[in-house]
Design an enzyme around this catalytic site. Structure first.
Site, short mmCIF file in Angstrom:
data_model
loop_
_atom_site.label_atom_id
_atom_site.label_comp_id
_atom_site.label_asym_id
_atom_site.label_seq_id
_atom_site.Cartn_x
_atom_site.Cartn_y
_atom_site.Cartn_z
N ASP A 14 0.87 -1.17 0.00
CA ASP A 14 0.00 0.00 0.00
C ASP A 14 0.91 1.24 0.00
O ASP A 14 2.14 1.13 0.09
CB ASP A 14 -0.96 -0.02 1.19
C1 NOJ Z 1 -3.91 4.01 0.22
C2 NOJ Z 1 -5.12 3.13 0.33
O1 NOJ Z 1 -5.07 2.40 1.53
C3 NOJ Z 1 -5.27 2.14 -0.81
O2 NOJ Z 1 -6.53 1.52 -0.70
C4 NOJ Z 1 -5.11 2.80 -2.13
O3 NOJ Z 1 -5.29 1.88 -3.17
C5 NOJ Z 1 -3.74 3.45 -2.18
N1 NOJ Z 1 -3.64 4.45 -1.13
C6 NOJ Z 1 -3.44 4.09 -3.52
O4 NOJ Z 1 -4.16 5.23 -3.69
#
Ligand code: NOJ
Length: 760
Positions: free
Chosen positions: A289
């Site tokens: 993530d």
């Molecule tokens: C953080 C989020 O937790 C995740 O769900 C998302 O896909 C990513 N950022 C990318 O934007």
């Protein structure tokens, strides 16, 4: 634009002339050959480049770090994928840098959070799950893929399949709720919808199952917080939807921010390798993530170099934004933290994904399509919004309203288009084409007065976080007075209250999940007028509504219904659409009941209301306000004649019930089947959802609804982590929700299949 695209394609072909161009649909062998050849030409820096994912557009950031020097790194072959690139032109230019100016011309992969629609926004996932309509959910995912790929997106960071039983967590809006069975069916439908039959088709995009794992179980409902859970519970309740998505062929998996029993998911070898690849046979790639590799240092696991190496070795292939290996390669190699062989494994998986996406065949595959006509999915957005709305109360059948009823439309969310989009609608940029509730209702009555009535909140901290300017909200007393005066001149009050788009979603955990006090004061004043008050709720999470349930004539939960939300709400209010949504998360009476879900265990001292030495509370019933599976319609459906028996030849429980629409309106009824294991060698939930069917019933029509539940689905994980299905008695329940059911007992004799059982 089209002409220049063709030119890029020609240039690309020239740049890649040293590489054999492969077909996206060719066999694995052909792919292996192609990638072997390509990797034999790559430097270790270029290999690390492939496992490096960077962000591009500041406006889409979901963390504090922003990638730097992206263009230069692309030309040096030091980047494998880019996300959050807003415009098609930018994507084309960026791809051009990679294919024309980098040494090997390896195409980039473009990612984005296409969560509930791209240009056309559907209801937020929690809402959509309330449709219990897998075909609809698959069609919305497929339509989102059609729109997103036409603007260059190869890869979506969706579906989010985290099971959630704590509505304080803001990201429940992105989930499919609390149940592993339903969550698994939705996960499969979304993967099918996004990826289509052939990933190399220009209309398909790769799914990314997230957040692996257990992100929805953070302590206290706080985002990013720790998770400590028994393996039994994980396997029984929390892991099934991830597995279902993997089994459905999802091409990628995103690790979660949280730790799992002491090891953050991003560096958790047990999760990323042993379970995901070893047990489930996943053969796609994993991605972290946003900066979750770098955040391992905050978790206290070491320096960036150390944690990045640890994550890679644990089975994490691609690093989102941290550039941990990329920035520390020399050091990592020198200290022996990683080897080229470790990097090769991850690099190969990214190249395979690009190959499967058809990008080696044509890097502009999704950059040279005509953008999808904006009208194309309007009707689908309306269908999705209508089917997601849940009617929670309809006292004295006050709804539907007659046409031309004099409506006092009150509330800070009644005349907004943007707030109906909910979280993750950033790429939509189409809110201006959305339909507000005011404009939806005005199609049914010309006698409509709208007043704001109250600010969304007067909590200064919250207001700052959700973009509300309290100073500009107006004097609260005058706002209420104006609303009351409008109410007094009306036949009915429709109060549109709840949460704005920023009150749920990432980083939006709340300890108070009732209406904000400003809104509640307004509602009390409206109720005090003696007029019937219909509460239309906009929300991204289950809310606590005890007072509202007692005092409002009707409650319509519209969630964040998306682009066609205003029309859908009005269609429900005025009876053009008979509401059919059913809750996929339990609504607590108050926040003290959280975590709350229907599939609880009985405990050794099962609940008896207000009895000492029994499980429960001494100040509040244990039952929720609205149970899982609950939702009303304007029809009455009778359930009778339930049957259940065990078919030992087929190893299935066959159950049936007769449902009859006794009203004069057609209805879409979601018939739910639950099973409880009455006696087992371990404690089991009182009931678990094992099947559901949606049936359309014309006025007076009846239908026999049948379920066939494989006995294999009735098992559980033993303390030593074996999945077993024991013989014994099961309680089968069928009904319109998880509490209001008919039931029958069935004995499943599994002696031939499972000799090690306890009960024979
Ligand atoms: C953080 C989020 O937790 C995740 O769900 C998302 O896909 C990513 N950022 C990318 O934007």
């Amino acid at each position: 634009m089209k002409m220049s695209l063709k030119r890029f394609s020609v240039l690309f072909a020239t740049a890649l002339c040293t590489l054999p161009v492969a077909a996206g649909t060719a066999s694995d062998e052909k792919m292996d050959e192609f990638i072997d050849d390509l990797m034999s030409k790559m430097t270790i820096e270029e290999k690390v480049g492939q496992i490096t994912l960077v962000t591009y557009d500041r406006s889409f950031m979901t963390g504090e770090t922003q990638s730097k020097g992206v263009a230069k790194k692309i030309t040096e072959g030091r980047i494998g994928g880019v996300f959050n690139v807003r415009t098609l032109e930018d994507k084309i230019n960026i791809q051009k840098l990679a294919v024309e100016q980098s040494r090997l011309g390896i195409p980039l992969m473009f990612g984005l959070d296409v969560i509930h629609g791209y240009r056309t926004i559907w209801p937020v996932p929690l809402a959509l799950s309330c449709s219990w309509d897998m075909d609809l959910i698959e069609r919305t995912a497929s339509a989102a893929a059609d729109e997103a790929t036409s603007e260059g997106i190869d890869w979506t960071f969706s579906p989010m399949v985290d099971i959630v039983r704590d509505p304080r967590w803001g990201r429940v809006a992105e989930s499919s709720g609390e149940d592993p069975y339903l969550g698994s069916r939705i996960a499969e439908a979304m993967v099918r919808g996004y990826q289509g039959e052939d990933l190399a088709s220009p209309q398909s995009m790769m799914a990314c199952v997230k957040h692996f794992a257990l992100y929805g179980a953070g302590e206290g409902g706080r985002d990013y917080d720790m998770v400590d859970m028994s393996p039994n519970r994980m396997y029984q309740d929390f892991l099934p939807p991830y597995k279902a998505a993997v089994d459905a062929g999802a091409g990628s998996v995103m690790s979660s921010f949280n730790d799992v029993n002491g090891v953050p998911a991003t560096a958790n070898k047990w999760l990323l390798t042993d379970v995901l690849r070893g047990e489930w046979g996943f053969d796609g790639f994993t991605v972290s993530d946003y900066t979750s590799v770098g955040e391992l240092t905050e978790h206290g696991l070491g320096t960036l170099a150390e944690v990045s190496a640890r994550a890679l070795k644990a089975g994490l292939d691609m690093d989102m934004v941290s550039e941990g290996i990329a920035g520390n390669l020399e050091y990592c190699l020198e200290k022996g933290l990683v080897s080229e062989a470790d990097i090769d494994i991850a690099c190969r998986r990214i190249l395979e994904a690009k190959y499967k996406l058809g990008l080696f065949e044509n890097p502009y595959l999704r950059l040279s399509e005509e953008p999808v006509d904006r009208e194309k999915y309007r009707a689908l957005a309306l269908e999705a919004a209508r089917k997601s709305i849940v009617l929670l109360k309809n006292g004295n059948d006050i709804l539907p309203l007659a046409k031309d009823t004099r409506v006092a439309l009150v509330g800070p969310l009644a005349d907004t288009r943007w707030e109906l989009m909910g979280t993750w609608a950033g790429a939509a940029a189409m809110a201006d084409e959305g339909v507000s509730i005011k404009s939806g209702i005005s199609r049914y009555t010309s006698s409509l007065v709208h007043t704001v009535g109250a600010p969304i909140t007067d909590n200064p901290g919250l207001a700052r976080m959700i973009g509300v300017n309290i100073e500009r909200s107006g004097d609260p007393d005058s706002l209420i007075a104006e609303a009351v005066s409008a109410a007094e001149k009306s036949d009915v009050v429709v109060a549109v209250l709840g949460e704005n788009a920023k009150m749920s979603g990432e980083s939006s955990s709340m300890t108070w999940i009732g209406l904000q006090p400003t809104q509640r004061r307004l509602l009390e004043a409206l109720v005090a007028t003696g007029k019937d008050v219909v509460l239309v709720l906009l929300n991204g999470r289950p809310m606590t509504l005890e007072w509202e349930n007692e005092h409002c004539a009707a409650i319509v939960d519209a969630w964040a219904p998306g682009l066609q939300g205003g029309n859908a709400v009005a269609d429900v209010l005025f009876g053009e659409y008979n509401p059919s949504g059913r809750l996929t998360m339990t609504f607590p009476r108050n926040v003290g009941q959280v975590p709350i879900y229907y599939s609880m265990k009985s405990t050794g001292r099962p609940h008896i209301p207000f009895r000492k030495y029994r499980t429960g509370y001494i100040d509040c019933p244990i039952e929720p306000l609205y149970p899982f599976g609950y939702g009303l319609s304007y029809s009455k459906v009778e359930y009778t004649g339930m049957t259940a028996e065990y078919d030992s030849d087929a190893s299935v429980i066959r159950a049936s019930v007769s449902v009859r629409n006794t009203s004069d309106r057609s209805v879409s009824e979601t018939v739910q089947c639950y099973v409880g294991d009455i006696v087992a060698s371990v404690t089991r939930p009182v009931k678990e959802l094992k099947g559901f069917r949606k049936v359309e019933l014309a006025p007076g029509e009846s239908e026999t609804v049948e379920f066939s539940i494989p006995a294999d689905d009735l098992g559980f994980w033993t303390p030593d982590m074996k999945y077993v299905v024991e013989s014994g008695e099961f309680n089968v329940e069928i009904g319109p929700d998880s509490q209001n059911t008919l039931s029958a007992k069935v004995f499943c004799d599994r002696s031939s299949v499972c000799p090690a059982k306890i009960l024979e």
